[in-house]
Design a protein around this motif. Sequence first.
Motif, PDB file in Angstrom:
ATOM      1  N   GLY A 225       0.815  -1.187  -0.009  1.00  0.00           N
ATOM      2  CA  GLY A 225       0.054  -0.012   0.042  1.00  0.00           C
ATOM      3  C   GLY A 225       0.740   1.515   0.022  1.00  0.00           C
ATOM      4  N   GLU A 226       2.184   1.303  -0.064  1.00  0.00           N
ATOM      5  CA  GLU A 226       2.975   2.450  -0.215  1.00  0.00           C
ATOM      6  C   GLU A 226       2.927   3.023  -1.437  1.00  0.00           C
ATOM      7  OE1 GLU A 226       4.911   3.677   2.375  1.00  0.00           O
ATOM      8  OE2 GLU A 226       4.341   2.148   3.849  1.00  0.00           O
ATOM      9  N   THR A 227       2.973   4.446  -1.520  1.00  0.00           N
ATOM     10  CA  THR A 227       2.974   5.236  -2.741  1.00  0.00           C
ATOM     11  C   THR A 227       4.468   4.989  -3.147  1.00  0.00           C
ATOM     12  OG1 THR A 227       1.233   6.483  -1.665  1.00  0.00           O
ATOM     13  CG2 THR A 227       2.598   7.486  -3.745  1.00  0.00           C
ATOM     14  N   VAL A 228       4.603   4.514  -4.632  1.00  0.00           N
ATOM     15  CA  VAL A 228       5.619   4.652  -5.160  1.00  0.00           C
ATOM     16  C   VAL A 228       5.665   5.467  -6.596  1.00  0.00           C
ATOM     17  CG1 VAL A 228       7.392   3.138  -6.216  1.00  0.00           C
ATOM     18  CG2 VAL A 228       6.264   2.345  -4.326  1.00  0.00           C
ATOM     19  N   GLN A 229       6.023   6.529  -6.440  1.00  0.00           N
ATOM     20  CA  GLN A 229       6.066   7.304  -7.661  1.00  0.00           C
ATOM     21  C   GLN A 229       7.433   7.144  -8.419  1.00  0.00           C
ATOM     22  OE1 GLN A 229       3.470   8.933  -8.420  1.00  0.00           O
ATOM     23  NE2 GLN A 229       2.375   9.181  -6.480  1.00  0.00           N
ATOM     24  N   ARG A 230       7.327   7.285  -9.927  1.00  0.00           N
ATOM     25  CA  ARG A 230       8.606   7.190 -10.744  1.00  0.00           C
ATOM     26  C   ARG A 230       9.411   8.178 -10.399  1.00  0.00           C
ATOM     27  NH1 ARG A 230       7.781   3.871 -15.213  1.00  0.00           N
ATOM     28  NH2 ARG A 230       5.891   3.146 -15.589  1.00  0.00           N
ATOM     29  N   ALA A 231       9.185   9.439 -10.285  1.00  0.00           N
ATOM     30  CA  ALA A 231      10.124  10.527  -9.976  1.00  0.00           C
ATOM     31  C   ALA A 231      10.810  10.321  -8.443  1.00  0.00           C
ATOM     32  CB  ALA A 231       9.321  12.014  -9.503  1.00  0.00           C
ATOM     33  N   ASP A 232      10.206   9.613  -7.577  1.00  0.00           N
ATOM     34  CA  ASP A 232      10.901   9.276  -6.410  1.00  0.00           C
ATOM     35  C   ASP A 232      11.920   8.245  -6.622  1.00  0.00           C
ATOM     36  OD1 ASP A 232       9.252  11.280  -5.152  1.00  0.00           O
ATOM     37  OD2 ASP A 232       7.865   9.944  -4.453  1.00  0.00           O
ATOM     38  N   VAL A 233      11.371   7.304  -7.616  1.00  0.00           N
ATOM     39  CA  VAL A 233      12.247   6.159  -7.864  1.00  0.00           C
ATOM     40  C   VAL A 233      13.742   6.598  -8.649  1.00  0.00           C
ATOM     41  CG1 VAL A 233      12.665   3.959  -8.729  1.00  0.00           C
ATOM     42  CG2 VAL A 233      10.593   4.439  -7.815  1.00  0.00           C
ATOM     43  N   ALA A 234      13.464   7.519  -9.261  1.00  0.00           N
ATOM     44  CA  ALA A 234      14.659   7.928 -10.261  1.00  0.00           C
ATOM     45  C   ALA A 234      15.904   8.684  -9.271  1.00  0.00           C
ATOM     46  CB  ALA A 234      14.097   9.171 -11.253  1.00  0.00           C
ATOM     47  N   ILE A 235      15.546   9.042  -8.035  1.00  0.00           N
ATOM     48  CA  ILE A 235      16.767   9.547  -7.464  1.00  0.00           C
ATOM     49  C   ILE A 235      17.662   8.666  -6.538  1.00  0.00           C
ATOM     50  CG2 ILE A 235      15.031  11.566  -6.966  1.00  0.00           C
ATOM     51  CD1 ILE A 235      15.500  10.803  -3.963  1.00  0.00           C
ATOM     52  N   MET A 236      16.939   7.409  -6.872  1.00  0.00           N
ATOM     53  CA  MET A 236      18.003   6.325  -6.121  1.00  0.00           C
ATOM     54  C   MET A 236      19.166   5.966  -7.179  1.00  0.00           C
ATOM     55  SD  MET A 236      14.858   3.912  -4.927  1.00  0.00           S
ATOM     56  CE  MET A 236      13.546   4.641  -3.884  1.00  0.00           C
ATOM     57  N   SER A 237      19.815   5.050  -6.673  1.00  0.00           N
ATOM     58  CA  SER A 237      21.241   4.707  -7.371  1.00  0.00           C
ATOM     59  C   SER A 237      21.766   3.367  -6.960  1.00  0.00           C
ATOM     60  CB  SER A 237      22.529   5.670  -6.880  1.00  0.00           C
ATOM     61  OG  SER A 237      23.480   4.860  -7.242  1.00  0.00           O
ATOM     62  N   PRO A 238      22.130   2.409  -7.550  1.00  0.00           N
ATOM     63  CA  PRO A 238      22.515   1.265  -7.589  1.00  0.00           C
ATOM     64  C   PRO A 238      24.023   1.126  -6.952  1.00  0.00           C
ATOM     65  CG  PRO A 238      23.147   1.696  -9.983  1.00  0.00           C
ATOM     66  CD  PRO A 238      22.257   2.841  -9.138  1.00  0.00           C
ATOM     67  N   TYR A 239      24.612   2.295  -6.495  1.00  0.00           N
ATOM     68  CA  TYR A 239      25.943   2.453  -5.743  1.00  0.00           C
ATOM     69  C   TYR A 239      25.387   2.060  -4.350  1.00  0.00           C
ATOM     70  CZ  TYR A 239      27.730   4.424 -10.152  1.00  0.00           C
ATOM     71  OH  TYR A 239      27.798   4.622 -11.575  1.00  0.00           O
ATOM     72  N   GLN A 240      25.101   1.050  -3.942  1.00  0.00           N
ATOM     73  CA  GLN A 240      24.700   0.872  -2.303  1.00  0.00           C
ATOM     74  C   GLN A 240      25.749  -0.063  -1.998  1.00  0.00           C
ATOM     75  OE1 GLN A 240      21.915   1.798  -0.877  1.00  0.00           O
ATOM     76  NE2 GLN A 240      21.226   2.921  -2.915  1.00  0.00           N
ATOM     77  N   GLU A 241      26.179   0.156  -0.575  1.00  0.00           N
ATOM     78  CA  GLU A 241      27.342  -0.372   0.165  1.00  0.00           C
ATOM     79  C   GLU A 241      26.900  -0.890   1.271  1.00  0.00           C
ATOM     80  OE1 GLU A 241      30.304   2.481   0.669  1.00  0.00           O
ATOM     81  OE2 GLU A 241      30.518   2.949  -1.341  1.00  0.00           O
ATOM     82  N   ASP A 242      25.863  -0.728   2.018  1.00  0.00           N
ATOM     83  CA  ASP A 242      25.408  -0.933   3.263  1.00  0.00           C
ATOM     84  C   ASP A 242      25.059  -2.523   3.244  1.00  0.00           C
ATOM     85  OD1 ASP A 242      26.250   1.229   4.456  1.00  0.00           O
ATOM     86  OD2 ASP A 242      24.179   2.090   4.647  1.00  0.00           O
ATOM     87  N   ASN A 243      24.380  -2.968   1.964  1.00  0.00           N
ATOM     88  CA  ASN A 243      23.910  -4.367   2.072  1.00  0.00           C
ATOM     89  C   ASN A 243      24.852  -5.234   1.442  1.00  0.00           C
ATOM     90  OD1 ASN A 243      23.605  -2.903  -0.299  1.00  0.00           O
ATOM     91  ND2 ASN A 243      22.724  -4.657  -1.221  1.00  0.00           N
TER      92      ASN A 243
END
Length: 619
Positions: A570-588
């Motif tokens: 039920g969370e709202t997932v907008q394309r514009a919000d997803v676009a700011i993410m990056s696959p350069y993740q290190e914590d995981n």
Amino acid sequence: MLVLEPTRADRRLLEALEFVRANATRTSELIGDEYTVEEDVVDETTGEISTVTVRKHVDVSFAPEAWQKVITDKRRPGKVVRRHFEICVFSCLADELVRGDVAAVGSEAYANWQSQLLRREDCQPHLAEYCAEVGLPTTASEFVEQLKMRMKGVAAAVDAGYPDNADLLIDEQGGPSLKARKSAGHSAEALKLATAVKGRLPERSLLEILTRTTRHLRWFRRFGPLSGSQAKLADPLERYLLVAFAYGCNLGAAQAARHLGGRISAHELSYTVRKHVTLASLNKAIADVVNAYLRLDLPRLWGEGNAVAADGTKYDIYVDDLIAEFHIRYGGYGGVAYHHIADNYIALFSRFVPCGVWEAVYIIEGLLEQESEAAPKEIHADTRGQSFPVFGLAHLFGFELLPRIRNFRDLTFRRPEPGVRYRHIDALFGEPINWQLIEAHWQDLMKVAISIREGELSSITLLRRLRHDSKRNKIYRAFRELGRVIRTMVLLRYVSDATLRENITRATNMIESYNNFSKWIGFGNNGVIAENDPEEQEKAIKFNTLVADLVMYQTTLDMSLVLNRLRSEGETVQRADVAIMSPYQEDNVRRFGDYVYDLNAPLEDMDVNLELGEETDAA
């Protein structure tokens, strides 16, 4: 030892070199400017060739004026100062070898590059196809007319939009300045979503990520014995996987073998790298990963893959290595890993170069050598990634070079034509473009471009020779004039288009982030590349790129899975919000701990579609 030849008619420098050789054993301070050489003479009557001894006076006019003052003594006419003259000759010889006015026979880096070009008659069958492929006119007059109309159109549009351009200010001296724009930042919803996704990403060890992605993508099929025969390995997947882990993380064979619990020896790792892996096969393996990444849904929200950013980052190597040089910006010895990163974060191509080279010479070659399905048309770089020849060559290949230009205020805007004047921005322009020069040498320009495409000449070799001091080279002058046209249009767009400046800043920031991420992946050996062989050094950089791309691929799959779960909850997932993410993740990603892997573990969630509803599309 060296056989040198001029690439133009002027032989004064090489004759001065012969004079130095003839006086190599002299020790006096002043020596006479005469020397003897043996020349072949043809008898006009009989046609016989005979060798005669000829006395010559050395011509010092090859040297710059400042040198001529110290190599001659007005009080002693007919004499030259021996030591100063020797230094002058070798200094000028080094300069002319670099810019290609003198060539070394048999050399790779300093050969006569113009002799490597296709002949004009050999270029003609390729001309129409090449021009259609890159979108260029097929005649010199049409080529010039197209450029001239584009340049006039860009200048007229910038002039018309100047009153509404709140960022651009032109002072009384004609110098442009841009007001600094404050970033709007990201919305609270976007930051909240990014935090939620980051917190839900499954934690995986680096070796687990490589095992999953290798089994799924099977990029290792590109490797094998150099003979081309079938690999006689018990399990090629396991062997090549561990090789990628050992060298992509910069652990090296010995350290990796120590921590893999006896599953493989250091000799097996090092032997496999030397005998089963080539730079060409590594490029193909990277292309396989890139192609798989481009088929995922999530990267399309980050970028279309139409643009690429190029930049280098320094790696430490041993000081006594052949490639090691002191890097003035980084303050240490090493080499430079030069990367091409697509606008959706994936690394397309990497290579290892010395610190002292001009990085711009590698910017075109990376786009030509990368073998993935990505077809970028825009190239972003920092200030070091641009020059007149680079702008000109990029245009001939259909690429648009859009670098970050810090010193644009000090650069010259060329006027489209002598009589053209503008109401608001006329103070920006200086001398007009020499269109006659471009049209006269259009065939030479196209011959260079086609020769590079056909593999006869490397763009790196060309751009090394087309330096700012190659003013006596006619092809350089043509490239310089073409580059002035393209750079002027880019500068005009840069000062008038805030969106363009934001895109350039985003691209350069992205590649800086990738440089940090790739070094984080290559955590072994304290960041020092321990190889001394230049080819093995480049393999280490390409292995690091391969591993970084594989980690990005797995992270993108995990992010897509988390986003789907959030939306199902039920969370709202907008394309514009997803676009700011990056696959350069290190914590995981766990880099340390027990290096264990399971080649038979079930592969789950390796085919994930990003499920965003229609209401999100509208948003």
